[in-house]
Design a protein around this motif. Structure first.
Motif, PDB file in Angstrom:
ATOM      1  N   PHE A  76       0.856  -1.291   0.036  1.00  0.00           N
ATOM      2  CA  PHE A  76       0.010   0.024   0.151  1.00  0.00           C
ATOM      3  C   PHE A  76       0.908   1.302   0.082  1.00  0.00           C
ATOM      4  N   ALA A  77       1.933   1.301   0.782  1.00  0.00           N
ATOM      5  CA  ALA A  77       2.638   2.491   0.880  1.00  0.00           C
ATOM      6  C   ALA A  77       3.504   2.703  -0.219  1.00  0.00           C
ATOM      7  N   LEU A  78       3.936   1.741  -0.961  1.00  0.00           N
ATOM      8  CA  LEU A  78       4.854   1.910  -2.032  1.00  0.00           C
ATOM      9  C   LEU A  78       4.064   2.016  -3.392  1.00  0.00           C
ATOM     10  N   LYS A  79       2.790   2.028  -3.326  1.00  0.00           N
ATOM     11  CA  LYS A  79       1.977   2.528  -4.421  1.00  0.00           C
ATOM     12  C   LYS A  79       2.396   3.809  -4.849  1.00  0.00           C
ATOM     13  N   GLY A  80       2.370   4.136  -6.193  1.00  0.00           N
ATOM     14  CA  GLY A  80       2.884   5.300  -6.691  1.00  0.00           C
ATOM     15  C   GLY A  80       1.796   6.597  -6.369  1.00  0.00           C
ATOM     16  N   ASN A  81       0.567   6.583  -6.409  1.00  0.00           N
ATOM     17  CA  ASN A  81      -0.476   7.412  -6.184  1.00  0.00           C
ATOM     18  C   ASN A  81      -0.343   7.817  -4.602  1.00  0.00           C
ATOM     19  N   VAL A  82       0.028   6.762  -3.762  1.00  0.00           N
ATOM     20  CA  VAL A  82      -0.181   7.193  -2.562  1.00  0.00           C
ATOM     21  C   VAL A  82       1.124   8.051  -2.087  1.00  0.00           C
ATOM     22  N   ILE A  83       2.188   7.610  -2.652  1.00  0.00           N
ATOM     23  CA  ILE A  83       3.637   8.282  -2.437  1.00  0.00           C
ATOM     24  C   ILE A  83       3.386   9.825  -2.951  1.00  0.00           C
ATOM     25  N   ASP A  84       2.711   9.890  -4.198  1.00  0.00           N
ATOM     26  CA  ASP A  84       2.436  11.192  -4.650  1.00  0.00           C
ATOM     27  C   ASP A  84       1.730  12.157  -4.037  1.00  0.00           C
ATOM     28  N   VAL A 105       0.847  16.569  -0.201  1.00  0.00           N
ATOM     29  CA  VAL A 105       0.522  17.378   0.992  1.00  0.00           C
ATOM     30  C   VAL A 105       1.702  18.046   1.909  1.00  0.00           C
ATOM     31  N   VAL A 106       2.718  17.194   1.860  1.00  0.00           N
ATOM     32  CA  VAL A 106       3.799  18.124   2.543  1.00  0.00           C
ATOM     33  C   VAL A 106       4.266  19.349   1.837  1.00  0.00           C
ATOM     34  N   VAL A 107       4.383  19.347   0.434  1.00  0.00           N
ATOM     35  CA  VAL A 107       4.864  20.595  -0.105  1.00  0.00           C
ATOM     36  C   VAL A 107       3.627  21.300  -0.175  1.00  0.00           C
ATOM     37  N   GLY A 108       2.546  21.221  -0.403  1.00  0.00           N
ATOM     38  CA  GLY A 108       1.404  22.059  -0.254  1.00  0.00           C
ATOM     39  C   GLY A 108       1.432  22.774   1.114  1.00  0.00           C
ATOM     40  N   GLY A 161      14.959   7.767  -3.168  1.00  0.00           N
ATOM     41  CA  GLY A 161      15.249   6.559  -2.363  1.00  0.00           C
ATOM     42  C   GLY A 161      13.886   5.539  -2.795  1.00  0.00           C
ATOM     43  N   ALA A 162      12.829   6.359  -2.530  1.00  0.00           N
ATOM     44  CA  ALA A 162      11.358   5.233  -2.991  1.00  0.00           C
ATOM     45  C   ALA A 162      11.373   4.876  -4.258  1.00  0.00           C
ATOM     46  N   ASN A 163      11.795   5.639  -5.191  1.00  0.00           N
ATOM     47  CA  ASN A 163      11.825   5.340  -6.832  1.00  0.00           C
ATOM     48  C   ASN A 163      12.885   3.927  -6.790  1.00  0.00           C
ATOM     49  N   ARG A 164      14.092   4.032  -6.020  1.00  0.00           N
ATOM     50  CA  ARG A 164      15.048   2.983  -6.240  1.00  0.00           C
ATOM     51  C   ARG A 164      14.361   1.804  -5.552  1.00  0.00           C
ATOM     52  N   LEU A 165      13.645   1.762  -4.513  1.00  0.00           N
ATOM     53  CA  LEU A 165      13.106   0.773  -3.972  1.00  0.00           C
ATOM     54  C   LEU A 165      11.779   0.162  -4.863  1.00  0.00           C
ATOM     55  N   LEU A 166      11.157   1.088  -5.336  1.00  0.00           N
ATOM     56  CA  LEU A 166      10.269   0.509  -6.455  1.00  0.00           C
ATOM     57  C   LEU A 166      10.840  -0.194  -7.624  1.00  0.00           C
ATOM     58  N   ARG A 167      11.996   0.483  -8.209  1.00  0.00           N
ATOM     59  CA  ARG A 167      12.690  -0.182  -9.334  1.00  0.00           C
ATOM     60  C   ARG A 167      13.133  -1.556  -8.844  1.00  0.00           C
ATOM     61  N   ARG A 168      13.632  -1.653  -7.712  1.00  0.00           N
ATOM     62  CA  ARG A 168      14.240  -2.787  -7.143  1.00  0.00           C
ATOM     63  C   ARG A 168      13.271  -4.148  -7.098  1.00  0.00           C
ATOM     64  N   ALA A 169      12.014  -3.530  -6.418  1.00  0.00           N
ATOM     65  CA  ALA A 169      10.963  -4.521  -6.390  1.00  0.00           C
ATOM     66  C   ALA A 169      10.413  -4.962  -7.604  1.00  0.00           C
ATOM     67  N   GLU A 170      10.459  -4.026  -8.781  1.00  0.00           N
ATOM     68  CA  GLU A 170       9.958  -4.415 -10.126  1.00  0.00           C
ATOM     69  C   GLU A 170      11.095  -5.448 -10.720  1.00  0.00           C
ATOM     70  N   LYS A 171      12.161  -5.016 -10.467  1.00  0.00           N
ATOM     71  CA  LYS A 171      13.421  -6.036 -11.012  1.00  0.00           C
ATOM     72  C   LYS A 171      13.325  -7.456 -10.508  1.00  0.00           C
TER      73      LYS A 171
END
Length: 130
Positions: free
Chosen positions: A11-19, A24-27, A90-100
């Motif tokens: 759930f946490a590593l889904k792209g839309n949740v992270i985005d 929210v933080v930047v806003g 870092g999150a993108n690296r984790l996602l790429r590693r999981a996909e790989k």
């Protein structure tokens, strides 16, 4: 417990949740810039333009322009943005590693039922050809 952690990770590593979390933080940090611009720069400018007006007296005391507070809000926004960028890297690296890992995982061996059904299919093909 392991199942719950796996589900939470998915759930946490889904792209839309992270985005959404980054938005929210930047806003919220950008809101601080807007509030500081209005409260510390624009409103005191109106005070300086019309010092006799009782409308603006209740908004600020003395009508001093506080550029330092505004610059502080901008710098805070930039620091938060850089931190979020680093976290996203870092999150993108984790996602790429999981996909790989998913792509490199060997296909599971066929089950006994699949093997049996394949044999039956092949035998039926042979009988039709004769």
């Amino acid at each position: 417990m392991k199942r719950w952690l796996r589900e939470f990770r998915a759930f946490a590593l889904k792209g839309n949740v992270i985005d959404m979390a980054v938005g929210v933080v930047v806003g919220s940090s950008f809101t601080a810039i807007v509030n500081s611009l209005v409260g510390d720069v624009i409103t005191p400018l109106f005070m300086l333009l019309s010092p006799d007006s009782s409308t603006f007296e209740s908004l600020t005391i003395g009508g001093t322009i506080m550029i330092g507070k505004f610059i502080n809000a901008v710098l805070s926004f930039l620091m938060i943005s850089v931190c979020m960028f680093i976290l996203m890297q870092g999150a993108n690296r984790l996602l790429r590693r999981a996909e790989k890992e998913k792509a490199e995982a060997p296909a599971p061996a066929p089950s006994k039922e699949e093997l049996l059904l394949t044999e039956i299919r092949d035998l039926l093909k042979e009988n039709r050809e004769r």
